[in-house]
Design a protein around this motif. Structure first.
Motif, PDB file in Angstrom:
ATOM      1  N   PHE A  26      46.606  27.184 -11.580  1.00  0.00           N
ATOM      2  CA  PHE A  26      45.394  27.014 -12.368  1.00  0.00           C
ATOM      3  C   PHE A  26      44.785  25.637 -12.145  1.00  0.00           C
ATOM      4  CE2 PHE A  26      43.764  25.190 -16.367  1.00  0.00           C
ATOM      5  CZ  PHE A  26      42.568  25.888 -16.421  1.00  0.00           C
ATOM      6  N   ARG A  48      47.111  28.382 -21.961  1.00  0.00           N
ATOM      7  CA  ARG A  48      48.456  28.352 -21.395  1.00  0.00           C
ATOM      8  C   ARG A  48      49.462  28.998 -22.380  1.00  0.00           C
ATOM      9  NH1 ARG A  48      50.562  24.806 -17.564  1.00  0.00           N
ATOM     10  NH2 ARG A  48      48.907  23.286 -17.831  1.00  0.00           N
ATOM     11  N   TYR A  61      38.454  21.767  -8.391  1.00  0.00           N
ATOM     12  CA  TYR A  61      37.513  22.833  -8.750  1.00  0.00           C
ATOM     13  C   TYR A  61      36.184  22.764  -8.000  1.00  0.00           C
ATOM     14  CZ  TYR A  61      40.669  23.015 -12.760  1.00  0.00           C
ATOM     15  OH  TYR A  61      41.776  23.076 -13.563  1.00  0.00           O
ATOM     16  N   ARG A 115      43.936  26.756  -3.686  1.00  0.00           N
ATOM     17  CA  ARG A 115      44.307  26.675  -5.096  1.00  0.00           C
ATOM     18  C   ARG A 115      45.685  27.288  -5.241  1.00  0.00           C
ATOM     19  NH1 ARG A 115      40.256  26.919  -8.828  1.00  0.00           N
ATOM     20  NH2 ARG A 115      41.747  27.337 -10.466  1.00  0.00           N
ATOM     21  N   ARG A 166      55.822  36.738 -22.286  1.00  0.00           N
ATOM     22  CA  ARG A 166      57.105  36.937 -22.956  1.00  0.00           C
ATOM     23  C   ARG A 166      57.131  38.295 -23.666  1.00  0.00           C
ATOM     24  NH1 ARG A 166      57.823  31.697 -24.429  1.00  0.00           N
ATOM     25  NH2 ARG A 166      56.654  32.003 -26.334  1.00  0.00           N
ATOM     26  N   PRO A 214      26.538  18.379 -11.697  1.00  0.00           N
ATOM     27  CA  PRO A 214      27.359  18.162 -10.517  1.00  0.00           C
ATOM     28  C   PRO A 214      27.972  19.442  -9.986  1.00  0.00           C
ATOM     29  CG  PRO A 214      28.458  17.355 -12.503  1.00  0.00           C
ATOM     30  CD  PRO A 214      27.073  17.730 -12.883  1.00  0.00           C
ATOM     31  N   PHE A 215      28.359  20.355 -10.876  1.00  0.00           N
ATOM     32  CA  PHE A 215      28.975  21.581 -10.414  1.00  0.00           C
ATOM     33  C   PHE A 215      27.899  22.650 -10.311  1.00  0.00           C
ATOM     34  CE2 PHE A 215      32.307  19.057 -12.004  1.00  0.00           C
ATOM     35  CZ  PHE A 215      33.452  19.417 -11.324  1.00  0.00           C
ATOM     36  N   HIS A 240      35.846  16.504 -22.803  1.00  0.00           N
ATOM     37  CA  HIS A 240      37.147  16.578 -22.141  1.00  0.00           C
ATOM     38  C   HIS A 240      38.226  17.028 -23.112  1.00  0.00           C
ATOM     39  CE1 HIS A 240      35.933  15.355 -18.298  1.00  0.00           C
ATOM     40  NE2 HIS A 240      35.611  14.105 -18.610  1.00  0.00           N
ATOM     41  N   ILE A 273      31.316  12.423 -23.500  1.00  0.00           N
ATOM     42  CA  ILE A 273      32.185  12.832 -22.396  1.00  0.00           C
ATOM     43  C   ILE A 273      33.612  13.066 -22.894  1.00  0.00           C
ATOM     44  CG2 ILE A 273      33.251  12.056 -20.241  1.00  0.00           C
ATOM     45  CD1 ILE A 273      30.649  10.491 -19.692  1.00  0.00           C
ATOM     46  N   ALA A 307      42.376  24.702 -22.530  1.00  0.00           N
ATOM     47  CA  ALA A 307      43.350  24.959 -21.470  1.00  0.00           C
ATOM     48  C   ALA A 307      44.751  25.107 -22.057  1.00  0.00           C
ATOM     49  CB  ALA A 307      43.327  23.819 -20.451  1.00  0.00           C
ATOM     50  N   GLY A 349      39.827  15.298 -17.912  1.00  0.00           N
ATOM     51  CA  GLY A 349      38.947  14.142 -17.895  1.00  0.00           C
ATOM     52  C   GLY A 349      38.954  13.382 -16.588  1.00  0.00           C
ATOM     53  N   ALA A 381      35.741  28.666  -8.890  1.00  0.00           N
ATOM     54  CA  ALA A 381      36.424  27.952  -9.969  1.00  0.00           C
ATOM     55  C   ALA A 381      37.552  28.770 -10.574  1.00  0.00           C
ATOM     56  CB  ALA A 381      35.418  27.578 -11.053  1.00  0.00           C
ATOM     57  N   LEU A 382      37.745  29.975 -10.076  1.00  0.00           N
ATOM     58  CA  LEU A 382      38.804  30.806 -10.626  1.00  0.00           C
ATOM     59  C   LEU A 382      40.033  30.743  -9.721  1.00  0.00           C
ATOM     60  CD1 LEU A 382      36.589  33.837 -11.546  1.00  0.00           C
ATOM     61  CD2 LEU A 382      37.795  32.357 -13.147  1.00  0.00           C
ATOM     62  N   PRO A 383      41.217  30.970 -10.294  1.00  0.00           N
ATOM     63  CA  PRO A 383      42.418  30.982  -9.460  1.00  0.00           C
ATOM     64  C   PRO A 383      42.283  31.997  -8.342  1.00  0.00           C
ATOM     65  CG  PRO A 383      42.995  31.086 -11.786  1.00  0.00           C
ATOM     66  CD  PRO A 383      41.509  31.202 -11.697  1.00  0.00           C
ATOM     67  N   ARG A 384      42.987  31.734  -7.239  1.00  0.00           N
ATOM     68  CA  ARG A 384      42.734  32.526  -6.038  1.00  0.00           C
ATOM     69  C   ARG A 384      43.134  33.990  -6.195  1.00  0.00           C
ATOM     70  NH1 ARG A 384      47.721  31.023  -2.056  1.00  0.00           N
ATOM     71  NH2 ARG A 384      49.223  30.751  -3.714  1.00  0.00           N
ATOM     72  N   TYR A 418      48.997  32.685 -22.527  1.00  0.00           N
ATOM     73  CA  TYR A 418      49.540  33.293 -21.322  1.00  0.00           C
ATOM     74  C   TYR A 418      51.047  33.423 -21.434  1.00  0.00           C
ATOM     75  CZ  TYR A 418      51.283  33.270 -16.505  1.00  0.00           C
ATOM     76  OH  TYR A 418      51.971  33.533 -15.354  1.00  0.00           O
ATOM     77  N   GLU A 419      51.703  32.337 -21.873  1.00  0.00           N
ATOM     78  CA  GLU A 419      53.163  32.356 -21.937  1.00  0.00           C
ATOM     79  C   GLU A 419      53.659  33.370 -22.965  1.00  0.00           C
ATOM     80  OE1 GLU A 419      54.379  28.301 -22.401  1.00  0.00           O
ATOM     81  OE2 GLU A 419      53.971  27.852 -20.288  1.00  0.00           O
ATOM     82  N   ARG A 464      37.080  17.243  -9.478  1.00  0.00           N
ATOM     83  CA  ARG A 464      36.167  17.493  -8.371  1.00  0.00           C
ATOM     84  C   ARG A 464      36.938  18.060  -7.167  1.00  0.00           C
ATOM     85  NH1 ARG A 464      30.488  17.551  -7.889  1.00  0.00           N
ATOM     86  NH2 ARG A 464      30.582  18.759  -6.007  1.00  0.00           N
TER      87      ARG A 464
END
Lengths: 233, 393
Positions: free
Chosen positions: B153, A132, B217, B150, A140, A215-216, A121, A117, A128, B208, A226-229, A135-136, B214
């Protein structure tokens, strides 16, 4: 041994409407009627009646003792529970306690699961963070490029306009170019993200199929959620 | 019960570190498999908590009066894990088996009696408190998600409606759990209590974090979540009397601060409030619409946005407190700070250096999250008893 818990029992002999308790003493003192016709012995009917009653009485007592014993055990456990929080005398505790070997086996499995686990993670966190930063730096670079483009356009305008140069026109032009450039960069990024999200949705579908209890529980809808709106259509 | 013997044996056992709770839980789950589903898959945090709580209990075992409050809170709180009376002896068995395992030949009949007696006391206080709490509030509240947005991100703003009224005051935190994850996180409602009982929650998905991921997302409108009784009163407005306020927030630490602003509006006291909201970059102000609306509705509220990372000057980070202290002297005001541990400790230090005294600076505990290892064990330091936690963002 006190007899207090048995405050009442139902083995009664009804004679003349008065309830008489059957006790050991009464049994001892019981007088049987004499047999008719000078026959020796007791009256059979009398004896039978007595025997039935005593038998019933004993049955009743036996069940009552059993239930009282259980009740007593339960109460004792409660007392012990209150006093110690555990039932040390249960003896079963020691017998039931799993062996150290089993315990350590389960512990090792738990540890391994946690490591997996944690690794997952950690990986997600790195991805992520990478995204990020991407993206930045993309933003730029896009802004820088758009700015240069706008400045070039203003310079072009300045040289072509000569004396009729108008500050407002130059600003408007610069903003227009800057805006258009940013929009086109964003559109390119959005296309890029669309590709990524489709791939992600496929991956999630595949994972969901492979792990029934995931679970998902994915499917295209969940992947979409699960994607940004700004990215949901 | 021999307290010295108890403490001495515990210090021997505690030397084995994480092995101890690992053995304890494995024993419990093998002897009573039905208890496994009461715990999350990942038990790492749980083990820290068990050892911390046990250590706290053992080190105070000869001062029962100091322990009772802690244990009563613990017992009442454990209701939300669906702990029932019959679980207490199961835990006692596993505890004794664990101690016996690690003490090996030093485990004696007297020691067994000491531990059994000590645990019996703990179990009794906890289960009695749990029973008493039944009369006060439910073990948990079921709430429906009525809005889920949301905003970034990793940030979502949720509106939830509990089936029964969940009373709280602005600045407090409530427990939040999703039925599928079996663990709890604490979040501050981002609103003063409302007539319809709904709560606004600002959730950032922590890497984590089972609950936060939960919520951000894996949940949507119509889903049911569980809420637990509110805790903490360090961010309560009562501590500020009627004085003017300086509010410093960053990230989702904005949530309780938003509740405070609403509370000031509700009480109609006309105090002046200056708010500094910080975020790493401009795009991370996830609630700016609401902030702008508050600013335009209330003449007593002044808002300053503070962007932490400047693209032109990489490596430098401007905190909300830095800007606030550069802008003016607020020493006549009460200051409320909420954000990450790092942000809060930076702000507290900067304020102390600038001559602000501790009594006028309000923030939640550092380093110890609600349900972190130190949860509620730092009773000695706090006046009110249960506010050791915090820093949930």
């Amino acid at each position: 041994m006190s007899a207090t818990p048995i405050s009442r029992y139902d083995g009664v002999q009804v004679s003349g409407g008065v309830q008489v308790r059957m006790t050991a003493d009464r049994v001892r003192r019981w007088e049987f009627g004499t047999a008719p016709f000078a026959r020796r012995g007791y009256d059979n009917a009398d004896v039978d009646r007595f025997r039935v009653q005593v038998a019933d009485e004993l049955d009743l007592l036996a069940t009552q003792i059993a239930s009282l014993r259980a009740e007593n055990e339960r109460l004792n456990d409660r007392v012990e529970l209150h006093r110690h929080g555990v039932i040390p005398s249960a003896g079963t505790a020691a017998a039931k306690a799993p062996a150290a070997k089993e315990v350590n086996l389960l512990s090792a499995a738990q540890r391994e699961a946690e490591q997996i686990i944690a690794q997952a993670h950690d990986y997600a966190r790195r991805v992520a963070e990478y995204a990020r930063m991407q993206y930045e730096s993309y933003m730029r670079a896009a802004a820088e490029e758009a700015k240069q483009e706008a400045e070039r356009a203003v310079a072009d305008y300045r040289s072509s306009a000569g004396p009729s140069f108008d500050d407002t026109v130059a600003t408007r032009e610069a903003l227009r170019i800057f805006g258009e450039m940013m929009v086109s960069h964003m559109q390119a990024a959005a296309r890029h993200l669309d590709d990524g999200s489709e791939q992600l949705a496929r991956t999630m579908d595949r994972i969901a199929k492979e792990t029934p209890g995931a679970p998902f529980a994915a499917g295209p809808a969940a992947a979409q959620a699960a994607l940004p709106r700004h990215h949901q259509r | 019960m021999d307290a010295a013997r108890l403490k001495q044996s515990w210090s021997l056992v505690a030397e084995h570190g994480d092995q101890v709770p690992l053995y304890f839980y494995s024993t419990l789950f093998l002897a009573h498999p039905e208890t496994r589903q009461m715990f999350p898959t990942n038990m790492a945090g749980q083990r820290d908590r068990l050892v911390t709580a046990l250590g706290h209990i053992v080190s105070n075992v000869d001062q029962v009066d100091r322990l009772v409050g802690f244990l009563q809170d613990l017992g009442a709180d454990h209701r939300k894990f669906a702990v029932r009376a019959e679980h207490y002896p199961a835990v006692g068995e596993a505890l004794l088996a664990t101690l016996q395992h690690f003490l090996a030949e030093q485990w004696t009949a007297e020691l067994a009696q000491d531990w059994a007696a000590a645990y019996g006391l703990v179990a009794q206080v906890m289960s009695e408190a749990a029973q008493a709490a039944e009369a006060v509030n439910p073990p948990w509240w079921v709430a429906e998600i009525v809005a889920h947005e949301r905003r970034a991100f990793d940030v979502a703003v949720l509106t939830v409606r509990p089936q029964y009224l969940l009373p709280f005051t602005a600045g407090q935190s409530i427990g939040v759990s999703h039925p599928s994850v079996r663990s709890w996180r604490y979040y501050s409602p981002a609103n003063a209590p409302r007539a319809d009982g709904t709560l606004e929650l600002h959730v950032r998905a922590a890497p984590g974090g089972a609950v936060s991921s939960r919520l951000v997302y894996g949940s949507s409108v119509g889903d049911r979540i569980h809420l637990a009784a509110p805790v903490g009163d360090r961010l309560g407005l009562w501590a500020a009397g009627s004085s003017d306020l300086l509010l410093l927030a960053s990230g989702t630490g904005w949530a309780p601060v938003k509740a405070l602003v609403e509370q000031v509006a509700a009480e109609g006291s006309r105090r002046r409030v200056d708010l500094y909201v910080g975020a790493r970059s401009r795009s991370e102000f996830y609630d700016s619409d609401a902030i702008d609306k508050l600013a335009s509705s209330y003449p007593w509220l002044a808002v300053t946005y503070v962007v932490g990372a400047d693209g032109g000057r990489p490596g430098e980070f401007v905190h909300a407190v830095d800007r606030a202290l550069a802008d003016g002297d607020w020493r006549s005001r009460h200051v409320y700070v909420c954000g990450s541990d790092e942000m809060v400790s930076h702000a507290v230090q900067a304020l102390a250096r600038a001559g602000y005294h501790a009594g006028q600076v309000h923030h939640e505990g550092l380093g110890k999250q609600w349900y972190g290892p130190g949860w509620r064990t730092a009773v000695d330091q706090s006046i009110v008893g249960d506010t050791s936690g915090g820093g949930l963002r």
